[in-house]
Design an enzyme around this catalytic site. Structure first.
Site, PDB file in Angstrom:
ATOM      1  N   ASP A 159     -34.131 -30.367  80.032  1.00 30.42           N
ATOM      2  CA  ASP A 159     -33.942 -31.413  79.020  1.00 30.42           C
ATOM      3  C   ASP A 159     -34.401 -32.774  79.552  1.00 30.42           C
ATOM      4  OD1 ASP A 159     -31.849 -31.819  80.761  1.00 30.42           O
ATOM      5  OD2 ASP A 159     -30.268 -31.824  79.229  1.00 30.42           O
ATOM      6  N   SER A 160     -34.894 -32.802  80.801  1.00 29.89           N
ATOM      7  CA  SER A 160     -35.605 -33.986  81.298  1.00 29.89           C
ATOM      8  C   SER A 160     -36.784 -34.306  80.391  1.00 29.89           C
ATOM      9  CB  SER A 160     -36.102 -33.745  82.727  1.00 29.89           C
ATOM     10  OG  SER A 160     -36.806 -32.528  82.816  1.00 29.89           O
ATOM     11  N   GLU A 170     -24.732 -27.590  82.375  1.00 29.75           N
ATOM     12  CA  GLU A 170     -24.302 -28.565  83.386  1.00 29.75           C
ATOM     13  C   GLU A 170     -22.785 -28.647  83.475  1.00 29.75           C
ATOM     14  OE1 GLU A 170     -26.100 -32.399  82.840  1.00 29.75           O
ATOM     15  OE2 GLU A 170     -28.130 -31.567  82.754  1.00 29.75           O
ATOM     16  N   GLU A 198     -27.931 -30.670  92.333  1.00 29.26           N
ATOM     17  CA  GLU A 198     -28.748 -31.882  92.240  1.00 29.26           C
ATOM     18  C   GLU A 198     -28.071 -33.048  92.955  1.00 29.26           C
ATOM     19  OE1 GLU A 198     -30.197 -32.909  88.349  1.00 29.26           O
ATOM     20  OE2 GLU A 198     -31.081 -34.782  89.052  1.00 29.26           O
ATOM     21  N   ASP A 203     -32.774 -25.340  79.514  1.00 30.26           N
ATOM     22  CA  ASP A 203     -31.533 -26.119  79.489  1.00 30.26           C
ATOM     23  C   ASP A 203     -30.866 -26.049  78.127  1.00 30.26           C
ATOM     24  OD1 ASP A 203     -30.941 -27.342  81.919  1.00 30.26           O
ATOM     25  OD2 ASP A 203     -32.393 -28.945  81.604  1.00 30.26           O
ATOM     26  N   LYS A 231     -29.511 -22.718  81.262  1.00 31.48           N
ATOM     27  CA  LYS A 231     -28.836 -23.531  82.276  1.00 31.48           C
ATOM     28  C   LYS A 231     -27.858 -24.463  81.590  1.00 31.48           C
ATOM     29  CE  LYS A 231     -31.189 -26.837  84.768  1.00 31.48           C
ATOM     30  NZ  LYS A 231     -30.560 -28.103  84.347  1.00 31.48           N
TER      31      LYS A 231
HETATM   32  O1  KIV Z   1     -33.789 -31.159  83.079  1.00 31.64           O
HETATM   33  C1  KIV Z   1     -34.256 -31.004  84.214  1.00 31.64           C
HETATM   34  O2  KIV Z   1     -35.438 -31.208  84.482  1.00 31.64           O
HETATM   35  C2  KIV Z   1     -33.359 -30.575  85.260  1.00 31.64           C
HETATM   36  C3  KIV Z   1     -33.849 -30.737  86.665  1.00 31.64           C
HETATM   37  C4  KIV Z   1     -33.633 -32.133  87.106  1.00 31.64           C
HETATM   38  C5  KIV Z   1     -33.227 -29.781  87.585  1.00 31.64           C
HETATM   39  O3  KIV Z   1     -32.277 -30.158  85.015  1.00 31.64           O
END
Ligand code: KIV
Length: 271
Positions: free
Chosen positions: A43-44, A113, A180, A82, A111
């Site tokens: 989600d970056s 968090e 992280e 994510d 994934k």
């Molecule tokens: O969203 C993302 O790119 C991430 C990385 C920073 C691991 O979760």
């Protein structure tokens, strides 16, 4: 096709897992050819693709779109997607429904968090056949609660909490724990003790694998669109692989090689 069992066997025999974020089919194809083991539709993308100042506005529809795009670019590389902010935190069945949407879009794993109550969410997804990667340490979706982009696990108490969350996530059945921005010593302790492979970003040299944001690896991310790029400073854990590579394909290949041979990260990238 790279699968979880294969990646776990790599970790077991000491071969490092090379992961990179990816948001589109062209880069997915290039990364597959360069030998990247896992593509993370992170989600970056809210920051590096959409120009936002955090990941908080990213939607399920955004994640589905980019997962489909990445999936269209690969034939054998594993994709982790994510779960975006607000899509999994409050209700187990909503989390399951949204995880299934991401899997239907082409993800092989999701994934999420955070530790604490998210352990039950992870367990519920695993019980319902959704492979899960847990993301601990600095969790970007909690940036406001954490007070900025800060290293986590520096105090004895917070280090113990992250270790405990990692262990409980492993017991809940997650396949990977992503760490992280935590001290290298803590990441090593977690990696050595939980029995679940770890992937690090700003988490030292001892994790079972490494991940970077593609735009950071290429040295082209200079902050959100509305901010002065001259004021942007890359985090300590970033290395620009394009600088000496000549082209993008070579930069990605060099990243894979550096992760596999253990030359990235080095002590200068660690906390
Ligand atoms: O969203 C993302 O790119 C991430 C990385 C920073 C691991 O979760």
């Amino acid at each position: 096709m790279t699968n979880v069992a294969f990646l776990k066997s790599m970790a077991k025999r000491g071969e490092k897992i090379a992961m990179l974020t990816c948001y589109d089919a062209t880069f997915a194809k290039l990364m597959e050819a360069a030998g990247v083991d896992v593509l993370l539709v992170g989600d970056s993308l809210g920051m590096v693709m959409q120009g936002k100042s955090s990941t908080l506005e990213v939607t399920m529809e955004d994640m589905e779109y980019h997962t489909r795009s990445v999936s269209n670019g690969v034939t054998r590389t594993m994709i982790i997607t994510d779960m975006p902010f607000g899509s999994y935190e409050n209700d187990l069945d909503v989390a399951l429904k949204n995880a299934r949407r991401l899997m239907a879009a082409g993800a092989h794993m999701v994934k999420l968090e955070g530790g604490g109550p998210m352990v039950d969410t992870a367990r519920y997804l695993v019980e319902n056949d959704i492979p899960v990667c847990a993301h601990l340490g600095f969790t970007p979706q909690s940036v406001n609660k954490l007070g900025g982009y800060r290293i986590q696990g520096k105090t004895e108490e917070s280090a113990r909490q992250i270790l405990d969350d990692a262990r409980r996530m492993g017991e809940a059945g997650v396949d990977f724990v992503l760490l992280e921005m935590v001290p290298a010593a803590l990441a090593k302790q977690i990696t050595d003790s939980i029995g679940t492979p770890t992937i690090g970003i700003g988490a030292g040299t001892d994790c079972n694998g490494q991940v970077l944001v593609l735009q950071d690896l290429l040295g082209i991310y200079t902050g959100p669109a509305d901010k002065d790029p001259h004021e942007f400073k890359s985090p300590r854990f970033v290395r620009n692989f394009l600088e000496h590579a000549g082209n993008i394909q070579q930069a990605v290949s060099n990243y894979v090689k550096a992760v596999k041979e253990g030359s990235f990260p080095s002590s200068e990238h660690c906390y």
